[in-house]
Scaffold this motif. Structure first.
Motif, PDB file in Angstrom:
ATOM      1  N   PHE A 194     -13.697  27.397  -8.180  1.00  0.00           N
ATOM      2  CA  PHE A 194     -14.355  27.920  -9.355  1.00  0.00           C
ATOM      3  C   PHE A 194     -13.529  29.097  -9.814  1.00  0.00           C
ATOM      4  O   PHE A 194     -13.665  30.201  -9.322  1.00  0.00           O
ATOM      5  N   SER A 242      -9.029  14.180  -8.168  1.00  0.00           N
ATOM      6  CA  SER A 242      -9.400  13.062  -7.304  1.00  0.00           C
ATOM      7  C   SER A 242      -9.084  13.404  -5.855  1.00  0.00           C
ATOM      8  O   SER A 242      -9.872  13.151  -4.947  1.00  0.00           O
ATOM      9  N   ARG A 243      -7.930  13.996  -5.678  1.00  0.00           N
ATOM     10  CA  ARG A 243      -7.473  14.379  -4.346  1.00  0.00           C
ATOM     11  C   ARG A 243      -8.489  15.302  -3.685  1.00  0.00           C
ATOM     12  O   ARG A 243      -8.880  15.136  -2.541  1.00  0.00           O
ATOM     13  N   ARG A 244      -8.948  16.286  -4.458  1.00  0.00           N
ATOM     14  CA  ARG A 244      -9.921  17.238  -3.903  1.00  0.00           C
ATOM     15  C   ARG A 244     -11.216  16.551  -3.532  1.00  0.00           C
ATOM     16  O   ARG A 244     -11.831  16.851  -2.517  1.00  0.00           O
ATOM     17  N   GLU A 255     -10.827  14.646  -0.301  1.00  0.00           N
ATOM     18  CA  GLU A 255     -10.903  15.568   0.843  1.00  0.00           C
ATOM     19  C   GLU A 255     -12.348  15.931   1.137  1.00  0.00           C
ATOM     20  O   GLU A 255     -12.769  16.023   2.288  1.00  0.00           O
ATOM     21  N   LEU A 256     -13.092  16.105   0.054  1.00  0.00           N
ATOM     22  CA  LEU A 256     -14.509  16.435   0.191  1.00  0.00           C
ATOM     23  C   LEU A 256     -15.259  15.301   0.895  1.00  0.00           C
ATOM     24  O   LEU A 256     -16.105  15.542   1.769  1.00  0.00           O
ATOM     25  N   VAL A 269      -5.529  13.071 -11.230  1.00  0.00           N
ATOM     26  CA  VAL A 269      -4.958  12.866  -9.898  1.00  0.00           C
ATOM     27  C   VAL A 269      -5.307  14.017  -8.954  1.00  0.00           C
ATOM     28  O   VAL A 269      -5.761  13.808  -7.826  1.00  0.00           O
ATOM     29  N   LYS A 270      -5.133  15.228  -9.437  1.00  0.00           N
ATOM     30  CA  LYS A 270      -5.318  16.375  -8.562  1.00  0.00           C
ATOM     31  C   LYS A 270      -6.786  16.548  -8.179  1.00  0.00           C
ATOM     32  O   LYS A 270      -7.119  16.791  -7.018  1.00  0.00           O
ATOM     33  N   ASN A 330     -10.688   2.047  -7.273  1.00  0.00           N
ATOM     34  CA  ASN A 330      -9.363   2.588  -7.025  1.00  0.00           C
ATOM     35  C   ASN A 330      -8.895   2.227  -5.619  1.00  0.00           C
ATOM     36  O   ASN A 330      -9.291   2.847  -4.627  1.00  0.00           O
ATOM     37  N   ASP A 337       0.149   4.533  -3.337  1.00  0.00           N
ATOM     38  CA  ASP A 337      -0.550   5.828  -3.390  1.00  0.00           C
ATOM     39  C   ASP A 337       0.402   7.018  -3.275  1.00  0.00           C
ATOM     40  O   ASP A 337      -0.033   8.145  -3.145  1.00  0.00           O
ATOM     41  N   GLY A 358     -14.015  17.761 -11.800  1.00  0.00           N
ATOM     42  CA  GLY A 358     -13.930  17.748 -10.339  1.00  0.00           C
ATOM     43  C   GLY A 358     -14.952  18.677  -9.710  1.00  0.00           C
ATOM     44  O   GLY A 358     -15.548  18.361  -8.680  1.00  0.00           O
ATOM     45  N   GLN A 359     -15.154  19.828 -10.348  1.00  0.00           N
ATOM     46  CA  GLN A 359     -16.141  20.778  -9.821  1.00  0.00           C
ATOM     47  C   GLN A 359     -17.549  20.194  -9.910  1.00  0.00           C
ATOM     48  O   GLN A 359     -18.354  20.342  -9.000  1.00  0.00           O
ATOM     49  N   THR A 419       0.887  15.928  -5.212  1.00  0.00           N
ATOM     50  CA  THR A 419      -0.108  16.960  -5.478  1.00  0.00           C
ATOM     51  C   THR A 419      -0.757  17.477  -4.203  1.00  0.00           C
ATOM     52  O   THR A 419      -1.577  18.375  -4.243  1.00  0.00           O
ATOM     53  N   PRO A 469      -6.024   2.513  -3.889  1.00  0.00           N
ATOM     54  CA  PRO A 469      -5.401   3.526  -3.023  1.00  0.00           C
ATOM     55  C   PRO A 469      -6.439   4.471  -2.410  1.00  0.00           C
ATOM     56  O   PRO A 469      -6.366   4.805  -1.222  1.00  0.00           O
ATOM     57  N   HIS A 470      -7.421   4.862  -3.205  1.00  0.00           N
ATOM     58  CA  HIS A 470      -8.456   5.757  -2.681  1.00  0.00           C
ATOM     59  C   HIS A 470      -9.281   5.058  -1.603  1.00  0.00           C
ATOM     60  O   HIS A 470      -9.583   5.632  -0.556  1.00  0.00           O
ATOM     61  N   ASP A 479      -4.078  24.100  -3.744  1.00  0.00           N
ATOM     62  CA  ASP A 479      -4.807  22.847  -3.717  1.00  0.00           C
ATOM     63  C   ASP A 479      -6.165  22.931  -3.032  1.00  0.00           C
ATOM     64  O   ASP A 479      -6.716  21.932  -2.629  1.00  0.00           O
ATOM     65  N   GLU A 495      -7.378   4.692   1.560  1.00  0.00           N
ATOM     66  CA  GLU A 495      -7.107   5.959   2.213  1.00  0.00           C
ATOM     67  C   GLU A 495      -8.285   6.450   3.053  1.00  0.00           C
ATOM     68  O   GLU A 495      -8.092   6.924   4.171  1.00  0.00           O
ATOM     69  N   MET A 550       0.822  -1.202   0.000  1.00  0.00           N
ATOM     70  CA  MET A 550       0.000   0.000   0.000  1.00  0.00           C
ATOM     71  C   MET A 550       0.857   1.255   0.000  1.00  0.00           C
ATOM     72  O   MET A 550       0.531   2.253  -0.630  1.00  0.00           O
ATOM     73  N   GLU A 583       0.387  10.226  -5.588  1.00  0.00           N
ATOM     74  CA  GLU A 583      -0.513  11.357  -5.376  1.00  0.00           C
ATOM     75  C   GLU A 583       0.040  12.380  -4.396  1.00  0.00           C
ATOM     76  O   GLU A 583      -0.412  13.519  -4.366  1.00  0.00           O
ATOM     77  N   GLN A 602     -10.033  22.894  -2.548  1.00  0.00           N
ATOM     78  CA  GLN A 602     -10.897  21.964  -3.259  1.00  0.00           C
ATOM     79  C   GLN A 602     -11.609  22.601  -4.433  1.00  0.00           C
ATOM     80  O   GLN A 602     -12.258  23.626  -4.298  1.00  0.00           O
ATOM     81  N   ALA A 603     -11.492  21.935  -5.546  1.00  0.00           N
ATOM     82  CA  ALA A 603     -12.266  22.239  -6.747  1.00  0.00           C
ATOM     83  C   ALA A 603     -12.724  23.691  -6.824  1.00  0.00           C
ATOM     84  O   ALA A 603     -13.897  23.998  -6.721  1.00  0.00           O
TER      85      ALA A 603
END
Lengths: 355, 261
Positions: A22, B188-190, B193-194, B185-186, B211, A5, B156-157, A11, B213-214, A17, B217, A1, A8, A19-20
């Motif tokens: 706008f 997915s990370r967000r 976290e969400l 990847v980026k 996935n 991972d 992602g949004q 990033t 690893p996801h 970074d 995690e 494991m 990632e 979140q998403a």
């Protein structure tokens, strides 16, 4: 494991970074025009209409007279109401080829019920409106429940309604004098009142009111938003809790109701109840033309009733303007053909999410 | 965890399509506040299982309990009304409509009084404010334009809006179907976290993902689905990814010591 991972990890963290986000991106002039049009597609027909009015007015000053403009409104009265019906259906990513036929058959029902069966004209009107709604609902059931493509469904019902119209009426026209004597209410929408020394028919007022009502419903009610949702992505709408079948049947039925209203207006406009009115054959094409020039996407989910209304006005302005300029009537059709193709090309461009 | 009562529990679910048995006497348990990952090979029947608890599929037999009460869902809307929200892999959003329109699709709020009651006018301001609030709760909002069309958002949004919609209305359970499958990847990370953020609000989550690893995690427990039923539930802290994959594919039998409590 542990290794799996790690790719990632690079990033993670860092201010960038969040979140998403706008993000606001810089756009060029074309990009800005694109995003404005993307948001309000009715601007395109508005610009075309304003240009047409200016150019035709310069070609012949009579074009700018109130009487001329009021005549344009009168001439688009029926197409405009059929266009409302067509807009509703096209917004759900469908098409209705039977609008003209439903209008003619409804008008014939109103006339024949009055004159053949002696029913009071106002009751005959209600029956005609109900008949139009039922015809539309039939389209809706075929499309929603049997899942027959709208084009095929309405290609079929167009022929069926039109043939039923000739068979039922025995190809008999009810003349203006008979209407005036016994059922003037059937001709109501053709009667006029004066505004600035121009005569305006009640039919024109009705068109404006119906456009306003439908614009409100589509924009400000849940039902209206669901029309767009079903046209945009049927599957998604269904999963979000919109009852797709019920919505489609209601849309087609409402379209049928509007066609019946158009049928009533036709009686006033033509002064007679005629089963062979050209609307039966041409109404659908004219309505689709108004819808397309008005910026409603044939792929569904995009466009407004106001856009369709402007589209109908553009067609009316071209017909009138070219006639006043003394051009051959064929020029009108040629230019409208060009407009249709241009409108769809612009729609393809606008529909792209980003330029 | 076994001393606690599951918030969502299924026993002996069966679903057959002709001669194919998609769900073969499967059991399922989701506990309050946890993230339960559901993994399984393609065709193991995990999506049928999830559809059965989210109302998209009606099982032929078997029983489902939500908060100890027996429930039967005939469609996703009923499950949604009971408090189970699903974020589909396709996201189920209308691209041409705005973020606010999408969040409230099928459950719009009308204006008070005459306008709402008789003219059925929507309360756009209220819905926009609510949508903006929910997005900023999850750290998803940096600009004001809640009327932006969903198609103008990145993958992602969009996923973020779909998760926010589920979190805003899913009072009891949120089901996420492959939320990171279509993302880079980026992004997915967000989204991960969400998911943690939603969990911290106390809403339990069912996460279906390929996935590993996801899954490892974020999950508290991992439900391994094989041949139409629950093979085992493992604790990601006691089990390695390759073991989990081995159980999933049948290369190895489950080790009782790795089972989640």
């Amino acid at each position: 494991m542990s290794d799996a991972d790690n790719y990632e990890a690079s990033t993670r963290g860092g201010k960038s970074d969040a979140q998403a986000e706008f993000e606001y991106e810089e756009k060029g002039l074309l990009g800005r025009i694109h995003s404005i049009l993307h948001h309000s597609p009715a601007l395109v027909p508005l610009i075309v209409l304003v240009l047409a009015v200016i150019v035709f007015g310069l070609l012949n000053a009579n074009f700018w007279r109130v009487a001329t403009l009021s005549l344009i409104f009168q001439q688009i009265g029926i197409v405009g109401i059929l266009g409302i019906a067509q807009s509703l259906v096209i917004l759900t990513a469908g098409i209705d080829l039977s609008v003209g036929a439903m209008a003619v058959l409804s008008s014939v029902i109103m006339g024949q019920f009055t004159f053949r069966y002696g029913i009071p004209p106002s009751a005959a009107i209600v029956i005609g409106l109900a008949a139009g709604t039922a015809m539309g609902a039939l389209n809706g059931v075929l499309v929603a429940k049997l899942r027959i493509p709208p084009f095929i469904t309405t290609l079929g019902t167009w022929q069926i309604f039109l043939a039923a119209n000739y068979i039922y009426s025995a190809n008999e026209t009810i003349r203006s004098q008979e209407l005036d004597a016994e059922a003037p209410v059937l001709k109501f929408w053709g009667s006029t009142f004066e505004v600035f020394d121009a005569r305006v028919t009640y039919g024109v007022v009705l068109l404006l009111v119906l456009v306003a009502i439908m614009a409100y419903i589509l924009r400000h009610t849940a039902w209206g938003r669901h029309v767009y949702a079903v046209g945009d992505d049927e599957e998604a709408a269904q999963l979000s809790g919109v009852n797709r079948s019920r919505q489609l049947i209601q849309v087609y039925a409402l379209a049928g109701f509007f066609c019946a209203i158009a049928g009533w207006v036709m009686i006033g406009r033509f002064g007679s109840v005629s089963p062979s009115a050209s609307t039966g054959q041409l109404g659908n094409i004219q309505a689709i033309t108004a819808v397309v020039i008005g910026g409603i996407s044939l792929f569904g989910g995009r466009g407004t009733i106001v856009g369709m209304f402007l589209g109908a006005l553009i067609v009316g302005a071209f017909e009138m303007g070219l006639r006043l300029a003394g051009a051959d009537a064929q020029w009108t059709y040629l230019l409208i053909g060009v407009l249709i193709i241009a409108a769809v090309a612009v729609d393809q461009w606008i529909r792209k999410a980003s330029a | 965890m076994s001393d606690r009562e599951p918030i969502l529990k299924a026993r002996n679910l069966v679903k057959r399509y002709g001669r194919v048995t998609a769900i073969d006497h499967a059991d399922f348990d989701l506990y309050p506040g946890e993230i339960l990952a559901v993994i399984g090979d393609n065709g193991a029947g995990k999506s049928s299982l999830i559809k059965a608890v989210s109302g998209a599929v009606v099982p032929d037999s078997g029983e489902i309990w939500l908060e100890g009460k027996k429930v039967t869902f005939y469609n996703p809307i009923e499950a949604r009304e009971a408090g189970i929200e699903t974020v589909y892999q396709t996201l189920a959003m209308s691209p041409a409509l705005s973020i606010a329109d999408n969040m409230f699709m099928g459950r719009e709020i009308r204006r008070e009084g005459f306008l709402g009651k008789y003219l059925r006018m929507l309360d756009k301001k209220k819905m926009e404010d609510f949508a903006r609030q929910k997005l900023s709760d999850l750290g998803l909002m940096t600009i004001q334009n809640i009327n932006q069309a969903v198609e103008t958002l990145s993958g992602g949004q969009r996923q973020g809006v779909a998760v926010a919609r589920a979190a805003a209305f899913g009072s009891k359970v949120i089901i996420l179907d492959e939320p990171t499958a279509a993302l880079g990847v980026k992004e997915s990370r967000r989204v991960l976290e969400l998911i943690m953020d939603v969990k911290s609000r106390g809403i339990p989550i069912i996460l279906i993902s390929h996935n590993m690893p996801h899954v490892f995690e974020v999950a508290d427990r991992i439900h391994v689905h094989r041949l139409g039923k629950r093979l085992t539930v493992v604790d990601p802290k006691k089990c390695t990814m390759s073991d989990a994959v081995a159980y999933m594919t049948g290369a190895k039998d489950p080790d009782p010591s790795q089972q989640a409590a």
